[in-house]
Design an enzyme around this catalytic site. Structure first.
Site, PDB file in Angstrom:
ATOM      1  N   TYR A   1     -57.392 -65.175 -15.452  1.00 17.06           N
ATOM      2  CA  TYR A   1     -56.409 -65.465 -14.404  1.00 17.06           C
ATOM      3  C   TYR A   1     -56.437 -66.931 -13.967  1.00 17.06           C
ATOM      4  O   TYR A   1     -55.441 -67.464 -13.515  1.00 17.06           O
ATOM      5  CB  TYR A   1     -56.654 -64.580 -13.173  1.00 17.06           C
TER       6      TYR A   1
ATOM      7  N   LYS B   1     -65.761 -56.511 -23.402  1.00 20.25           N
ATOM      8  CA  LYS B   1     -65.602 -56.348 -24.844  1.00 20.25           C
ATOM      9  C   LYS B   1     -66.689 -57.189 -25.516  1.00 20.25           C
ATOM     10  O   LYS B   1     -66.408 -58.205 -26.163  1.00 20.25           O
ATOM     11  CB  LYS B   1     -64.202 -56.804 -25.283  1.00 20.25           C
TER      12      LYS B   1
ATOM     13  N   ASP C   1     -61.877 -50.870 -24.048  1.00 16.52           N
ATOM     14  CA  ASP C   1     -60.948 -49.911 -24.662  1.00 16.52           C
ATOM     15  C   ASP C   1     -61.503 -48.493 -24.551  1.00 16.52           C
ATOM     16  O   ASP C   1     -60.778 -47.544 -24.234  1.00 16.52           O
ATOM     17  CB  ASP C   1     -60.640 -50.293 -26.126  1.00 16.52           C
TER      18      ASP C   1
ATOM     19  N   ASP D   1     -57.675 -55.295 -13.614  1.00 18.34           N
ATOM     20  CA  ASP D   1     -56.247 -55.120 -13.311  1.00 18.34           C
ATOM     21  C   ASP D   1     -55.705 -53.919 -14.081  1.00 18.34           C
ATOM     22  O   ASP D   1     -55.050 -53.040 -13.519  1.00 18.34           O
ATOM     23  CB  ASP D   1     -55.498 -56.409 -13.696  1.00 18.34           C
TER      24      ASP D   1
ATOM     25  N   ASP E   1     -54.858 -49.809 -12.525  1.00 17.20           N
ATOM     26  CA  ASP E   1     -53.549 -49.128 -12.598  1.00 17.20           C
ATOM     27  C   ASP E   1     -53.714 -47.761 -13.259  1.00 17.20           C
ATOM     28  O   ASP E   1     -53.110 -46.778 -12.834  1.00 17.20           O
ATOM     29  CB  ASP E   1     -52.538 -49.953 -13.408  1.00 17.20           C
TER      30      ASP E   1
HETATM   31  C1  IPM Z   1     -52.756 -56.476  -8.744  1.00 18.43           C
HETATM   32  C2  IPM Z   1     -51.467 -57.080  -9.205  1.00 18.43           C
HETATM   33  C3  IPM Z   1     -51.609 -58.605  -9.252  1.00 18.43           C
HETATM   34  C4  IPM Z   1     -52.642 -58.941 -10.298  1.00 18.43           C
HETATM   35  C5  IPM Z   1     -50.299 -59.361  -9.512  1.00 18.43           C
HETATM   36  C6  IPM Z   1     -49.231 -59.012  -8.494  1.00 18.43           C
HETATM   37  C7  IPM Z   1     -50.516 -60.847  -9.554  1.00 18.43           C
HETATM   38  O1  IPM Z   1     -51.083 -56.537 -10.412  1.00 18.43           O
HETATM   39  O2  IPM Z   1     -53.212 -56.815  -7.636  1.00 18.43           O
HETATM   40  O3  IPM Z   1     -53.318 -55.655  -9.467  1.00 18.43           O
HETATM   41  O4  IPM Z   1     -52.334 -59.048 -11.503  1.00 18.43           O
HETATM   42  O5  IPM Z   1     -53.797 -59.118  -9.918  1.00 18.43           O
HETATM   43 MG    MG Z   2     -52.325 -54.964 -11.117  1.00 15.79          MG
END
Ligand code: IPM
Ligand code: MG
Length: 369
Positions: A142, A193, A226, A250, A254
């Protein structure tokens, strides 16, 4: 008691309507629990770009440093697709994280019994799930340098990002994970990884001796990212605390969010190191979900991730552990009452708006008082 100073950053998309309901929630705590909040509001993301010319202004950053906690909802939207990267809504969030050095992002994924059937996985796989992803938030790809686009001497265009971690960066995030595991089920899964990436092999080489020297009582396991992604849908309850880098964190968070039924359920806390004198940490509280432009402004969004984020803020920054529990219990009761926003709607349940879900939580808070 001194007023607890909170900076509210509604952001974009569904952010403002969720923040409007969150104010009602905070208002309940100030009236019924006699807590004293000093709320201020600022701009972040596209709203800040439109209003102040940058996705987060220096003034907002300064205010974020000065308060007891910052609560943000969401940033981003197609409206800013053509804005240069450095001024995009996401850049505001990344700058907040980086400049406040909020390196530890705690993302708990908990499956409420009432939502067991809302998950895309079978109930027997997710029932009782309670995992915590500890995502490194200020390093890795990042922020790594060099990055950018260039044209080579033969005319070939290319773009690059850099995945880079220092030993201190890995050690401090690993310590956060081990400390938290001690308060839970004493297990940490470190994810990278190491089979492919130099930085992954280094991550493992740093975490292993640290665990041995400082946390011999905590079980440490290593997984390739993975494999971890696969195990999360195969048998998620094998995990307690997962510690991983910025990018894998990240992705995996999700995925973990969906196990709980919806991205609209996952809270998070981004914390800095404790101050040497006061022990206080800079902090930013942010639900994991995005700005959901498709439903913005329609009073349809699920506010529960933000409410659970408020509970984390109570616990980690405001020393209100009991009120955190009170709020989490109210979210649970609201779900048990059958109230559902569209993202977690199921046959036989009651479809409610953002406001309606807030009403259900406030009612549960009243009933438990
Ligand atoms: C998160 C989001 C952010 C990230 C974006 C909005 C920059 O996806 O907080 O998970 O990638 O960290
Ligand atoms: Mg995210």
């Amino acid at each position: 008691m001194a007023a607890l100073r909170i900076l509210l950053l509604p952001g974009d998309g569904i952010g403002p309507e969720i923040m409007r309901e969150t104010r009602r929630l905070l208002d309940w705590f100030s009236r019924k629990r006699k807590l004293s909040f000093e709320l201020s509001e600022g701009l972040v993301g596209g709203a800040a770009y439109d209003g102040e010319g940058a996705p987060v202004s220096d003034a907002t950053l300064a205010r974020a440093r000065a308060v007891d906690a910052v609560l943000m909802v969401s940033v981003g939207g197609t409206k800013w697709d053509n804005v240069p990267r450095a001024l995009r809504p996401e850049a505001g969030l990344l700058r907040l994280r980086k400049e406040l050095d909020l390196f530890a992002n705690l993302r708990p994924a908990i499956v409420f019994d009432a939502l067991v059937d809302a998950s895309t996985l079978r109930p027997e796989i997710v029932r009782g799930l309670d995992i915590l992803i500890v995502r490194e938030l200020t390093g890795g790809v990042y922020f790594g340098q060099p990055r950018g686009r260039e044209t080579l001497s033969d005319g070939t265009e290319r773009a690059l990002d850099t995945q880079v971690y220092t030993r201190p960066e890995i050690e401090r995030i690993a310590r956060v994970a081990f400390e938290l595991a001690r308060k839970r089920r004493n297990k940490v899964t470190s994810v990278e990884k190491a089979n492919v990436m130099e930085s992954g092999a280094f991550w493992r080489a740093v975490v292993t001796p640290l665990a041995k020297a400082e946390y011999p009582d905590v079980t440490l396991e290593h997984l390739y990212a993975d494999n971890c992604a696969m195990q999360l849908v195969r048998n998620p309850r094998q995990f307690d605390v997962i510690v991983t880098d910025n990018l894998f964190g990240d992705l995996l968070s999700d995925e973990a969010a969906m196990l709980t039924g919806s991205l609209g359920m996952l809270p998070s806390a981004s914390l800095g190191a404790p101050d040497a004198k006061t022990g206080k940490r800079l902090s930013l509280y942010e639900p994991v979900h995005g700005s959901a432009p498709d439903i913005a402004g329609q009073n349809k969004a699920n506010p529960l991730a933000t409410f659970l984020t408020v509970a984390m803020m109570f616990r980690y920054s405001l020393d209100l552990g009991k009120d955190a529990e009170r709020l989490e219990a109210a979210v649970k009761s609201a779900l048990e009452s059958g109230a559902r926003t569209g993202d977690i709607m199921q046959p036989g349940k009651t479809l409610v708006s953002t406001t309606g879900m807030t009403d259900a939580v406030l009612k549960a808070l009243d009933q438990a008082l």
